[in-house]
Design an enzyme around this catalytic site. Structure first.
Site, PDB file in Angstrom:
ATOM      1  N   ASP A 174       0.874  -1.175   0.000  1.00 51.64           N
ATOM      2  CA  ASP A 174       0.000   0.000   0.000  1.00 51.64           C
ATOM      3  C   ASP A 174       0.907   1.220   0.000  1.00 51.64           C
ATOM      4  O   ASP A 174       1.951   1.221   0.666  1.00 51.64           O
ATOM      5  CB  ASP A 174      -0.916  -0.008   1.246  1.00 51.64           C
ATOM      6  CG  ASP A 174      -2.065   0.987   1.119  1.00 51.64           C
ATOM      7  OD1 ASP A 174      -1.792   2.204   0.972  1.00 51.64           O
ATOM      8  OD2 ASP A 174      -3.232   0.573   1.169  1.00 51.64           O
ATOM      9  N   ARG A 231     -10.268  -0.955 -10.592  1.00 54.15           N
ATOM     10  CA  ARG A 231     -10.509  -0.167 -11.801  1.00 54.15           C
ATOM     11  C   ARG A 231      -9.731  -0.785 -12.960  1.00 54.15           C
ATOM     12  O   ARG A 231      -8.584  -1.221 -12.788  1.00 54.15           O
ATOM     13  CB  ARG A 231     -10.057   1.288 -11.608  1.00 54.15           C
ATOM     14  CG  ARG A 231     -11.024   2.134 -10.778  1.00 54.15           C
ATOM     15  CD  ARG A 231     -12.331   2.444 -11.514  1.00 54.15           C
ATOM     16  NE  ARG A 231     -13.237   3.247 -10.709  1.00 54.15           N
ATOM     17  CZ  ARG A 231     -14.168   2.761  -9.893  1.00 54.15           C
ATOM     18  NH1 ARG A 231     -14.314   1.463  -9.757  1.00 54.15           N
ATOM     19  NH2 ARG A 231     -14.964   3.572  -9.225  1.00 54.15           N
ATOM     20  N   GLU A 260     -14.512  -0.428 -20.372  1.00 52.30           N
ATOM     21  CA  GLU A 260     -15.861  -0.677 -19.854  1.00 52.30           C
ATOM     22  C   GLU A 260     -16.811   0.489 -20.108  1.00 52.30           C
ATOM     23  O   GLU A 260     -18.018   0.302 -20.214  1.00 52.30           O
ATOM     24  CB  GLU A 260     -15.836  -1.049 -18.373  1.00 52.30           C
ATOM     25  CG  GLU A 260     -15.462   0.055 -17.412  1.00 52.30           C
ATOM     26  CD  GLU A 260     -15.594  -0.418 -15.961  1.00 52.30           C
ATOM     27  OE1 GLU A 260     -14.804  -1.267 -15.542  1.00 52.30           O
ATOM     28  OE2 GLU A 260     -16.496   0.080 -15.258  1.00 52.30           O
ATOM     29  N   HIS A 292     -18.726  -5.181 -13.979  1.00 54.19           N
ATOM     30  CA  HIS A 292     -18.733  -4.188 -12.896  1.00 54.19           C
ATOM     31  C   HIS A 292     -19.961  -4.364 -12.004  1.00 54.19           C
ATOM     32  O   HIS A 292     -20.790  -3.455 -11.874  1.00 54.19           O
ATOM     33  CB  HIS A 292     -18.671  -2.769 -13.468  1.00 54.19           C
ATOM     34  CG  HIS A 292     -18.032  -1.803 -12.511  1.00 54.19           C
ATOM     35  ND1 HIS A 292     -17.130  -0.846 -12.890  1.00 54.19           N
ATOM     36  CD2 HIS A 292     -18.159  -1.659 -11.162  1.00 54.19           C
ATOM     37  CE1 HIS A 292     -16.739  -0.147 -11.838  1.00 54.19           C
ATOM     38  NE2 HIS A 292     -17.360  -0.623 -10.771  1.00 54.19           N
TER      39      HIS A 292
HETATM   40  P1  NAD Z   1      -9.992   2.779   0.185  1.00 47.73           P
HETATM   41  O1  NAD Z   1      -9.758   4.224  -0.052  1.00 47.73           O
HETATM   42  O2  NAD Z   1     -10.580   2.340   1.481  1.00 47.73           O
HETATM   43  O3  NAD Z   1      -8.620   1.967  -0.007  1.00 47.73           O
HETATM   44  C1  NAD Z   1      -7.729   2.220  -1.050  1.00 47.73           C
HETATM   45  C2  NAD Z   1      -6.335   1.852  -0.554  1.00 47.73           C
HETATM   46  O4  NAD Z   1      -5.422   1.997  -1.636  1.00 47.73           O
HETATM   47  C3  NAD Z   1      -5.843   2.773   0.582  1.00 47.73           C
HETATM   48  O5  NAD Z   1      -5.341   1.996   1.636  1.00 47.73           O
HETATM   49  C4  NAD Z   1      -4.756   3.596  -0.072  1.00 47.73           C
HETATM   50  O6  NAD Z   1      -3.726   3.963   0.819  1.00 47.73           O
HETATM   51  C5  NAD Z   1      -4.251   2.621  -1.117  1.00 47.73           C
HETATM   52  N1  NAD Z   1      -3.494   3.245  -2.175  1.00 47.73           N
HETATM   53  C6  NAD Z   1      -3.556   4.530  -2.618  1.00 47.73           C
HETATM   54  N2  NAD Z   1      -2.665   4.704  -3.610  1.00 47.73           N
HETATM   55  C7  NAD Z   1      -2.045   3.514  -3.783  1.00 47.73           C
HETATM   56  C8  NAD Z   1      -1.027   3.073  -4.656  1.00 47.73           C
HETATM   57  N3  NAD Z   1      -0.476   3.888  -5.553  1.00 47.73           N
HETATM   58  N4  NAD Z   1      -0.616   1.794  -4.568  1.00 47.73           N
HETATM   59  C9  NAD Z   1      -1.179   0.953  -3.658  1.00 47.73           C
HETATM   60  N5  NAD Z   1      -2.140   1.331  -2.800  1.00 47.73           N
HETATM   61  C10 NAD Z   1      -2.575   2.589  -2.871  1.00 47.73           C
HETATM   62  O7  NAD Z   1     -10.872   2.300  -1.046  1.00 47.73           O
HETATM   63  P2  NAD Z   1     -11.779   1.001  -1.123  1.00 47.73           P
HETATM   64  O8  NAD Z   1     -13.165   1.319  -0.674  1.00 47.73           O
HETATM   65  O9  NAD Z   1     -11.080  -0.151  -0.526  1.00 47.73           O
HETATM   66  O10 NAD Z   1     -11.883   0.828  -2.720  1.00 47.73           O
HETATM   67  C11 NAD Z   1     -10.734   0.489  -3.495  1.00 47.73           C
HETATM   68  C12 NAD Z   1     -11.078   0.680  -4.971  1.00 47.73           C
HETATM   69  O11 NAD Z   1     -12.063  -0.283  -5.339  1.00 47.73           O
HETATM   70  C13 NAD Z   1     -11.736   2.043  -5.299  1.00 47.73           C
HETATM   71  O12 NAD Z   1     -10.765   3.013  -5.619  1.00 47.73           O
HETATM   72  C14 NAD Z   1     -12.612   1.739  -6.472  1.00 47.73           C
HETATM   73  O13 NAD Z   1     -11.909   2.069  -7.664  1.00 47.73           O
HETATM   74  C15 NAD Z   1     -12.816   0.225  -6.435  1.00 47.73           C
HETATM   75  N6  NAD Z   1     -14.226  -0.183  -6.263  1.00 47.73           N
HETATM   76  C16 NAD Z   1     -14.772  -1.057  -7.161  1.00 47.73           C
HETATM   77  C17 NAD Z   1     -16.111  -1.486  -7.004  1.00 47.73           C
HETATM   78  C18 NAD Z   1     -16.763  -2.460  -7.951  1.00 47.73           C
HETATM   79  O14 NAD Z   1     -18.004  -2.562  -7.963  1.00 47.73           O
HETATM   80  N7  NAD Z   1     -16.022  -3.214  -8.740  1.00 47.73           N
HETATM   81  C19 NAD Z   1     -16.849  -1.009  -5.930  1.00 47.73           C
HETATM   82  C20 NAD Z   1     -16.258  -0.119  -5.031  1.00 47.73           C
HETATM   83  C21 NAD Z   1     -14.940   0.293  -5.205  1.00 47.73           C
END
Ligand code: NAD
Length: 326
Positions: A174, A231, A260, A292
Site C-alpha cells: 500500500d 478499476r 468498460e 462491474h
Molecule cells: P480505500 O480508499 O478504502 O482503499 C484504497 C487503498 O489503496 C488505501 O489503503 C490507499 O492507501 C491505497 N493506495 C492509494 N494509492 C495507492 C497506490 N499507488 N498503490 C497501492 N495502494 C494505494 O478504497 P476502497 O473502498 O477499498 O476501494 C478500493 C477501490 O475499489 C476504489 O478506488 C474503487 O476504484 C474500487 N471499487 C470497485 C467497485 C466495484 O463494484 N467493482 C466497488 C467499489 C470500489
C-alpha cells in the site's frame, strides 16, 4: 431538493425512488449518462446523481453550474469521473459514498478468484450440455499459498479476511501502509515475486495507470492468478491477455476493464464491431470477466441510496460534509 439522476438502471430506481420520498426529495430519472452533452438536462435541479461511467469533466461541471446545480452527488466510491479542480472553482461540492459494503465487493473478488481458478464457468458450460467430463478443469489449491493484496483500504482488508479464511499467507503493498493493522507489508517487487495470486484494491490515478503491465507481469511467479475488482486501467489489458495466452498468468478474474465505459451496464451484443482487446479477453477461457457488478448486492444498493441521500441532507442543512471529496 430536486435530484437529476443519470444513467438510471432498474436496480437503482427501485432503491432510490422509495427512499427519496421518505427524505422528501424529488428525483428525475434520466436514462442518459451524465456527459458534457447531457449536463443541460440537470436544469431546474439542485443536485446531480451520477455513477462510475458518467463523465463529469470541466465542461460538464461548468454547464451544471450554469444551469443552477448546487451539488454533485456520486453514488459510488470512485471519483475519477469528476474534474474536482473545476468543481471546486465553481463552488460545487462533490459528495461520494466512500463505503457502502466493502464486504460485497470483496466477496465478488473472491467469487472471481474461485471461479477462474476452479473453472466454474467452463464447468457450467459443460454441465448445461450434460457434459460432465472434468478433464482440463483443474485448479490450484489456495490453502497455504501466498496472496499479494495491493491496496489495504476497506475492500482490500475485507478481501484479506476472506483469503485468510482460505488459509492463505497474506502479503500486502500500500502506498500508505496501515502500520497498526498487523499486516505484512512488502515492496511491490517482492509482492510480485512471491504471490500465487494478486488482488488489486487500490484507486485508479495517473500514478497507478497500467501498474500491471508487461514489465510487472514479468516479475511475477509463473502461473499467478490476477484479480481486479478495483478499476480497469490499473491493468494494461493487452499485456494481460498476452501473459494469459502465453501461460505466464494462469488466469484473471476481472470485474472491471479499460474499455468498460463503452460496454458495461448495457447489452452490447448487437454492436457490429467490438473492441479488439476486449474480444481477445472474452475469447480466452482463462479470463473470467463480469460487468462491474461487485457492488450489486441488496446490502450495497440500500447503503448507496441511504448514504447518497444523507449526503444531500447534510448539504441542505448546512452541516459538515463528511463525504466530500477534497
Ligand atoms: P480505500 O480508499 O478504502 O482503499 C484504497 C487503498 O489503496 C488505501 O489503503 C490507499 O492507501 C491505497 N493506495 C492509494 N494509492 C495507492 C497506490 N499507488 N498503490 C497501492 N495502494 C494505494 O478504497 P476502497 O473502498 O477499498 O476501494 C478500493 C477501490 O475499489 C476504489 O478506488 C474503487 O476504484 C474500487 N471499487 C470497485 C467497485 C466495484 O463494484 N467493482 C466497488 C467499489 C470500489
Amino acid at each position: 431538493m430536486k435530484i437529476a439522476f443519470f444513467d438510471t438502471k432498474p436496480y437503482f430506481k427501485d432503491t432510490f425512488g422509495p427512499l427519496a420520498k421518505e427524505y422528501g426529495y424529488e428525483i428525475t430519472f434520466f436514462d442518459e449518462r451524465l456527459t458534457p452533452e447531457t449536463a443541460k438536462l440537470a436544469a431546474g435541479h439542485d443536485a446531480t446523481c451520477s455513477f462510475v461511467n458518467d463523465e463529469v469533466p470541466a465542461e460538464a461541471v461548468r454547464t451544471l453550474k450554469e444551469v443552477g446545480v448546487k451539488v454533485i452527488l456520486l453514488r459510488c466510491a470512485g471519483f475519477d469521473s469528476v474534474d474536482l479542480a473545476v468543481a471546486k472553482e465553481c463552488g460545487l461540492p462533490v459528495l461520494r459514498v466512500p463505503a457502502y459494503s466493502p464486504e460485497s465487493v470483496a466477496e465478488h473478488g473472491a467469487a472471481l478468484l474461485l471461479g477462474v481458478n476452479r473453472k466454474v464457468h467452463l464447468s457450467y458450460n459443460r454441465s448445461v450440455k450434460f457434459n460432465f467430463n472434468v478433464a482440463g478443469l483443474d485448479g490450484i489449491g489456495l490453502y497455504g499459498r501466498t496472496a499479494g493484496v495491493i491496496g489495504t483500504g476497506k475492500i482490500g482488508k475485507c478481501m484479506i479476511n476472506i483469503l485468510k479464511g482460505f488459509g492463505m499467507k497474506i502479503i500486502c503493498y500500500d502506498a500508505y501502509p496501515d502500520t497498526k493493522s498487523g499486516l505484512e507489508y512488502v515492496d511491490l517487487d517482492t509482492l510480485y515475486k512471491e504471490s500465487d495470486i494478486i488482488s488489486l484494491h487500490c484507486p485508479y490515478m495517473p500514478s497507478t495507470h497500467h501498474m500491471i503491465n508487461a514489465e510487472s507481469i514479468a516479475k511475477m511467479k509463473d502461473g499467478v492468478i490476477i484479480v481486479n475488482v478495483a478499476r480497469g486501467a490499473l491493468i494494461d489489458s493487452e499485456a494481460l491477455v498476452d501473459a494469459v495466452e502465453s501461460g505466464k498468468v494462469r488466469g484473471a478474474g476481472l470485474d472491471v476493464c479499460e474499455v468498460e465505459h463503452d460496454y458495461f451496464f448495457e447489452d452490447r451484443s448487437n454492436l457490429e464491431k467490438h473492441d479488439p482487446t476486449l474480444s481477445r479477453m472474452l475469447s480466452n477461457e482463462n479470463i473470467l470477466l463480469t460487468g462491474h457488478l461487485a457492488f450489486l448486492t441488496d446490502v450495497a444498493l440500500n447503503s448507496i441510496a441511504k448514504v447518497t441521500l444523507d449526503n444531500l441532507k447534510a448539504f441542505e442543512e448546512g452541516r459538515e460534509l463528511v463525504n466530500e471529496v477534497k
